[in-house]
Design a protein around this motif. Sequence first.
Motif, PDB file in Angstrom:
ATOM      1  N   GLY A 179       0.825  -1.214   0.000  1.00  0.00           N
ATOM      2  CA  GLY A 179       0.000   0.000   0.000  1.00  0.00           C
ATOM      3  C   GLY A 179       0.859   1.263   0.000  1.00  0.00           C
ATOM      4  N   VAL A 180       1.935   1.233   0.787  1.00  0.00           N
ATOM      5  CA  VAL A 180       2.835   2.395   0.840  1.00  0.00           C
ATOM      6  C   VAL A 180       3.540   2.564  -0.507  1.00  0.00           C
ATOM      7  CG1 VAL A 180       4.881   3.367   1.960  1.00  0.00           C
ATOM      8  CG2 VAL A 180       3.136   2.230   3.344  1.00  0.00           C
ATOM      9  N   VAL A 181       3.981   1.427  -1.070  1.00  0.00           N
ATOM     10  CA  VAL A 181       4.651   1.471  -2.379  1.00  0.00           C
ATOM     11  C   VAL A 181       3.713   2.109  -3.405  1.00  0.00           C
ATOM     12  CG1 VAL A 181       5.512   0.030  -4.291  1.00  0.00           C
ATOM     13  CG2 VAL A 181       6.217  -0.469  -1.933  1.00  0.00           C
ATOM     14  N   ARG A 182       2.445   1.686  -3.395  1.00  0.00           N
ATOM     15  CA  ARG A 182       1.477   2.234  -4.368  1.00  0.00           C
ATOM     16  C   ARG A 182       1.267   3.732  -4.154  1.00  0.00           C
ATOM     17  NH1 ARG A 182      -1.412  -2.534  -3.866  1.00  0.00           N
ATOM     18  NH2 ARG A 182      -2.792  -1.513  -2.358  1.00  0.00           N
ATOM     19  N   ALA A 183       1.212   4.130  -2.873  1.00  0.00           N
ATOM     20  CA  ALA A 183       0.997   5.557  -2.574  1.00  0.00           C
ATOM     21  C   ALA A 183       2.184   6.392  -3.062  1.00  0.00           C
ATOM     22  CB  ALA A 183       0.800   5.741  -1.071  1.00  0.00           C
ATOM     23  N   ILE A 184       3.371   5.834  -2.930  1.00  0.00           N
ATOM     24  CA  ILE A 184       4.578   6.551  -3.399  1.00  0.00           C
ATOM     25  C   ILE A 184       4.532   6.661  -4.922  1.00  0.00           C
ATOM     26  CG2 ILE A 184       7.099   6.372  -3.622  1.00  0.00           C
ATOM     27  CD1 ILE A 184       7.050   4.932  -0.826  1.00  0.00           C
ATOM     28  N   GLU A 185       4.220   5.537  -5.570  1.00  0.00           N
ATOM     29  CA  GLU A 185       4.222   5.519  -7.039  1.00  0.00           C
ATOM     30  C   GLU A 185       3.098   6.388  -7.614  1.00  0.00           C
ATOM     31  OE1 GLU A 185       6.454   1.189  -7.508  1.00  0.00           O
ATOM     32  OE2 GLU A 185       4.276   1.298  -7.826  1.00  0.00           O
ATOM     33  N   GLY A 195      12.465   3.457   0.862  1.00  0.00           N
ATOM     34  CA  GLY A 195      13.094   4.707   0.429  1.00  0.00           C
ATOM     35  C   GLY A 195      12.264   5.338  -0.674  1.00  0.00           C
ATOM     36  N   ILE A 196      12.241   6.662  -0.676  1.00  0.00           N
ATOM     37  CA  ILE A 196      11.543   7.376  -1.747  1.00  0.00           C
ATOM     38  C   ILE A 196      12.577   8.175  -2.529  1.00  0.00           C
ATOM     39  CG2 ILE A 196       9.765   9.087  -2.321  1.00  0.00           C
ATOM     40  CD1 ILE A 196       8.422   8.489   0.344  1.00  0.00           C
ATOM     41  N   THR A 197      12.640   7.965  -3.836  1.00  0.00           N
ATOM     42  CA  THR A 197      13.489   8.808  -4.676  1.00  0.00           C
ATOM     43  C   THR A 197      12.639   9.374  -5.808  1.00  0.00           C
ATOM     44  OG1 THR A 197      14.185   6.964  -6.069  1.00  0.00           O
ATOM     45  CG2 THR A 197      15.600   7.478  -4.201  1.00  0.00           C
ATOM     46  N   GLY A 198      13.202  10.352  -6.482  1.00  0.00           N
ATOM     47  CA  GLY A 198      12.508  10.915  -7.644  1.00  0.00           C
ATOM     48  C   GLY A 198      11.682  12.132  -7.285  1.00  0.00           C
ATOM     49  N   ASN A 199      11.606  12.464  -5.992  1.00  0.00           N
ATOM     50  CA  ASN A 199      10.874  13.663  -5.584  1.00  0.00           C
ATOM     51  C   ASN A 199      11.805  14.856  -5.672  1.00  0.00           C
ATOM     52  OD1 ASN A 199      12.185  12.185  -3.384  1.00  0.00           O
ATOM     53  ND2 ASN A 199      11.620  13.937  -2.144  1.00  0.00           N
ATOM     54  N   ARG A 200      11.312  15.962  -6.213  1.00  0.00           N
ATOM     55  CA  ARG A 200      12.184  17.149  -6.294  1.00  0.00           C
ATOM     56  C   ARG A 200      12.094  17.952  -5.007  1.00  0.00           C
ATOM     57  NH1 ARG A 200      14.734  16.639 -10.630  1.00  0.00           N
ATOM     58  NH2 ARG A 200      13.725  15.883 -12.505  1.00  0.00           N
TER      59      ARG A 200
END
Length: 337
Positions: A16-22, A40-45
Motif C-alpha cells: 500500500g505504501v509502495v502504491r501511494a509513493i508511485e 526509500g523514496i526517490t525521484g521527488n524534487r
Amino acid sequence: MLVVMRQYAKAEEIEGVVRAIEARGFKAHPIPGEQRTAIGITGNRGAVDRPVFEGLPGVLEVIPVTHAYKLVSREVKREDTIVRVGDVPVGGRELVIAAGPCAVESLEQTLTVARGVKAGGARLLRGGAFKPRTSPYAFQGLGEEGLRILAAAREETGLPIVTEALDVESVDVVERYADAIQVGARNMQNFSLLKRCGKARKPVLLKRGLAATLEEFLMSAEYILAEGNYQVILCERGVRTFSDFSRNTLDLAVVPAAKRLSHLPILVDPSHGTGRRDMVAPLSRGAVAVGADGLIVEVHHDPDTALSDGPQSITPAAFAALVAELRQIAPVLGRAL
Ligand code: PEP
Ligand code: MN
C-alpha cells in the motif's frame, strides 16, 4: 525521505505504501531489514507530504534522509548489506578475496592463474576481458573471447568471476558471462554506464575514481541503486596524490569512513592502490585491519611477462603466503577467512 514500517507490518501494508509513493510519480525502494522494512523514496524534487504517509496503515514513522545519497546510506538501512557474487556472500563475517590476472591473456594463462589462486584461498576470480588502458596501443583485452575463457575457468575451479564492463555497449555481453560486473576507476562517473548497471541482474563492483571524494563515490553507487540494483560492492583502489613512491595512494581511511556512512560492503585493491608487487602484502594486511570486507588482488604466474600490470602482480605462491597471514589476522578482528 524514508518510510519506516512497523515491525510486523503486513505485506499488503508495505504494498500500500509502495502504491501511494508511485501514485505521486516517485520511485519506491522497499529495503527489508532484520527488524522491519523501510521504504526509500526517490525521484521527488521537493519535500514529500509526510503526514500522508504517516497516516498509512503499518507505517511507524517517516524520516527525512539528510545525505544527498539516500539508498546507499546507513540512515536508510542500518544493517550491513551482504552481496552475493555467485554463491559467495560479500560483506558478512567472512572475508572474501578476489584474485586473478589483470587481463585475460589466453586460456592457458587464465586457467593456470585460476588454479593457483583457488589453491591459495581465493573465493572469486578476477580478470579483465575489456581493458581500460592509458595507451590506445597497449593490449586492450580479448573481448568476448576473454569472457569465454573466464567462464571456462569458473567451470573448472568453481570460482565466480568478476570482470569489467568498459562502456554501456559491453554490459550486455559482460552480464551474460560474469557473476559480478566491475565498473573501473576511470568510469566511476560514467553516469550512463552506472544507470545501465543499475538495470543489470548481476552485482556490481564499483571502483573509486582516481580523484573522487567519498561523497562522489557514494553518489555513483547511488546511481546504481536508484535504478533498482541494490547489489553493489564498493572498492577502494587508490587515489592520485603528490606522493610519488607508489602508483597511487591507497586510502585505507576511506574504509571506516565508508562503513560509517553506508551499509554497502567495501573491498580494497592493494594492486592498483600501490602499483608495486612488494607493497601488495603489507597493504592487504592493513586493509583487513581497518575493516575491509575483503580484497581484490592481481596475481600472475609469470608477472614479468604479463600483458598488463605485471609490476603490481604477485605470484600464486606469494598470494597463498599472503592469505595464510590474513587467516591469522582475521580472527583478531572477529572475521573469518
Ligand atoms: C583493473 O582492475 O584491472 C583495473 C583496470 O582497475 P582500475 O579501474 O581500478 O584501474
Ligand atoms: Mn590491472
